[in-house]
Design an enzyme around this catalytic site. Sequence first.
Site, PDB file in Angstrom:
ATOM      1  N   ARG A  57       0.858  -1.203   0.000  1.00 39.85           N
ATOM      2  CA  ARG A  57       0.000   0.000   0.000  1.00 39.85           C
ATOM      3  C   ARG A  57       0.884   1.240   0.000  1.00 39.85           C
ATOM      4  O   ARG A  57       1.317   1.737   1.036  1.00 39.85           O
ATOM      5  CB  ARG A  57      -0.905  -0.027   1.248  1.00 39.85           C
ATOM      6  CG  ARG A  57      -1.743   1.215   1.466  1.00 39.85           C
ATOM      7  CD  ARG A  57      -2.865   1.394   0.480  1.00 39.85           C
ATOM      8  NE  ARG A  57      -3.834   0.311   0.520  1.00 39.85           N
ATOM      9  CZ  ARG A  57      -4.651   0.004  -0.492  1.00 39.85           C
ATOM     10  NH1 ARG A  57      -4.620   0.704  -1.606  1.00 39.85           N
ATOM     11  NH2 ARG A  57      -5.481  -1.011  -0.394  1.00 39.85           N
ATOM     12  N   GLN A  81      -8.431  -7.561  -8.435  1.00 34.24           N
ATOM     13  CA  GLN A  81      -8.336  -6.137  -8.742  1.00 34.24           C
ATOM     14  C   GLN A  81      -6.881  -5.768  -9.062  1.00 34.24           C
ATOM     15  O   GLN A  81      -5.965  -6.143  -8.333  1.00 34.24           O
ATOM     16  CB  GLN A  81      -8.836  -5.348  -7.517  1.00 34.24           C
ATOM     17  CG  GLN A  81      -8.329  -3.942  -7.400  1.00 34.24           C
ATOM     18  CD  GLN A  81      -9.445  -2.913  -7.249  1.00 34.24           C
ATOM     19  OE1 GLN A  81     -10.484  -3.027  -7.880  1.00 34.24           O
ATOM     20  NE2 GLN A  81      -9.221  -1.911  -6.418  1.00 34.24           N
ATOM     21  N   ARG A  86       1.506  -6.787  -9.297  1.00 36.81           N
ATOM     22  CA  ARG A  86       1.839  -6.210  -7.983  1.00 36.81           C
ATOM     23  C   ARG A  86       1.851  -7.270  -6.881  1.00 36.81           C
ATOM     24  O   ARG A  86       2.193  -6.979  -5.740  1.00 36.81           O
ATOM     25  CB  ARG A  86       0.859  -5.084  -7.634  1.00 36.81           C
ATOM     26  CG  ARG A  86      -0.596  -5.515  -7.457  1.00 36.81           C
ATOM     27  CD  ARG A  86      -1.452  -4.358  -6.964  1.00 36.81           C
ATOM     28  NE  ARG A  86      -2.826  -4.768  -6.674  1.00 36.81           N
ATOM     29  CZ  ARG A  86      -3.685  -4.029  -5.981  1.00 36.81           C
ATOM     30  NH1 ARG A  86      -3.321  -2.848  -5.509  1.00 36.81           N
ATOM     31  NH2 ARG A  86      -4.905  -4.447  -5.765  1.00 36.81           N
ATOM     32  N   HIS A 164       0.651   2.916 -10.437  1.00 43.45           N
ATOM     33  CA  HIS A 164      -0.270   3.411  -9.393  1.00 43.45           C
ATOM     34  C   HIS A 164       0.492   4.237  -8.335  1.00 43.45           C
ATOM     35  O   HIS A 164       0.541   3.879  -7.154  1.00 43.45           O
ATOM     36  CB  HIS A 164      -0.942   2.202  -8.745  1.00 43.45           C
ATOM     37  CG  HIS A 164      -2.168   2.511  -7.968  1.00 43.45           C
ATOM     38  ND1 HIS A 164      -2.194   3.423  -6.940  1.00 43.45           N
ATOM     39  CD2 HIS A 164      -3.414   2.032  -8.079  1.00 43.45           C
ATOM     40  CE1 HIS A 164      -3.419   3.466  -6.448  1.00 43.45           C
ATOM     41  NE2 HIS A 164      -4.185   2.635  -7.116  1.00 43.45           N
ATOM     42  N   ASP A 209     -11.798   9.683  -7.370  1.00 45.83           N
ATOM     43  CA  ASP A 209     -11.386   8.458  -8.067  1.00 45.83           C
ATOM     44  C   ASP A 209     -11.821   8.609  -9.526  1.00 45.83           C
ATOM     45  O   ASP A 209     -12.952   8.325  -9.881  1.00 45.83           O
ATOM     46  CB  ASP A 209     -12.047   7.238  -7.401  1.00 45.83           C
ATOM     47  CG  ASP A 209     -11.480   5.927  -7.913  1.00 45.83           C
ATOM     48  OD1 ASP A 209     -10.651   5.955  -8.845  1.00 45.83           O
ATOM     49  OD2 ASP A 209     -11.870   4.863  -7.382  1.00 45.83           O
ATOM     50  N   GLU A 269      -1.790   8.434 -11.492  1.00 43.17           N
ATOM     51  CA  GLU A 269      -1.374   7.121 -11.990  1.00 43.17           C
ATOM     52  C   GLU A 269      -1.450   7.099 -13.508  1.00 43.17           C
ATOM     53  O   GLU A 269      -2.533   7.185 -14.075  1.00 43.17           O
ATOM     54  CB  GLU A 269      -2.323   6.050 -11.417  1.00 43.17           C
ATOM     55  CG  GLU A 269      -2.666   6.275  -9.950  1.00 43.17           C
ATOM     56  CD  GLU A 269      -3.912   5.504  -9.480  1.00 43.17           C
ATOM     57  OE1 GLU A 269      -4.314   4.536 -10.144  1.00 43.17           O
ATOM     58  OE2 GLU A 269      -4.479   5.876  -8.444  1.00 43.17           O
TER      59      GLU A 269
END
Length: 295
Positions: A57, A81, A86, A164, A209, A269
Site C-alpha cells: 500500500r 483487482q 503487484r 499506481h 477516483d 497514476e
Amino acid sequence: IVGEGGSQKVVAQLPSGESVEVYLFGATVTSWKSNGGQTENLWVSEAADLTGNKPIRGGVPVVFPNFGPPPATGPCSKLSQHGFARNSRWEYLGKSSTEDALDTSSVKLDFGLDRNGISEEHRKAWPLDFGLVYSVTLSKDTLQTVITVRNEGEESFEFQFLLHTYFRIKDISKVSVNGLGSVEYIDKVLDATTHSQTDPTLKFTGEVDRVYKDIKLDTTSILEDGKPRFDITRDNVKDTVTWNPWIEKAKSMGDFAPNDGYKNMVCVEVGAVNGWQKLEKGEVFEGGMLVKSHL
Ligand code: BG6
C-alpha cells in the site's frame, strides 16, 4: 539486494545522495529521495505489508494485466483487482549506470517477470505467454519508470497497464493537479459515467477516483501551495487516474495508516487503461513515465 524472503529489495544511491528502493515483490518502488537524499517523494502506508503477502500500500505498484476489478469475461476475469504484477515476485536483472558528469549521473535497475514467475493459480487464470521488463532509472531530480510487455506466445493477448504512484505531499488541501483540462473522465465516486473536466485545475475536497482518458498533453503536474512539486510526463501512454480515498475510505482500508494519511498522499497514476492494448505474437509494447521532483 538487501533483506530476506518476501522482503527483499534493491537499493541504489547516486554519489550526490539521491536514492531509490524497489521491492522484488511487485517490483514496487517504495522510496525515491531527491535533493541530495533529503526529500522523500513517495508515500507508503505505515501499515503496508512488506513481506510479500499482499500488494504494497504505497509507492509505485505496477498494475498489469487488468486495471480495477476484473472484467466479466476474457482471460482477466479470474484475476483480482489490478492484476497479478503487484502480487508477484519479480526477478532482479541488474543495474547499469552512467557517471559522465555529476548532474547527468544516473542508475538504472531492471526487473523481469514472465509466465514462469507467476503463481500456478495466476498461470491457470491467465494462460498466456508474456515477458515484462520494468526499468527504474534514478537521476538527480527525476525518476523514470518504463515497462516493456512482450507477447511470447502463439496467440494475441490484451492487457491494461498502470503505474499506481502514491506521491507524498504535505497537505492535500493545498494540492492541485494541472494539465487535465478539456479531458473526459470516468468518475468512479459519482456514477461511473463519463464527464468532461472544464476546470484546468483539479483540487481535492473529498474522495476522488477518476479515470482521465486519452489526454492530449504529455505532462500532468502536481502543485503545492501553487508551486510546482512534481511534473509527470507520460511516455507512450495516454490515460491518468487520480485518486485520494479521503476520510471514510482511508479508515476502511486495513493496510492504510495512519487514518489521516490521506492528507499526505495523492495518487496520480499514468497508464493505458481506456480499453485494452492488443499484442500479436512477437509484438512489444513500451510505456511509462518520467517524474521530475521540484524539491
Ligand atoms: C485506484 C482505483 O487506481 O486504486 C480505485 O481507481 C482503487 O478505485 C484504488 O480504490 C486502490 O486500489 P487497491 O486495490 O490498491 O485498494
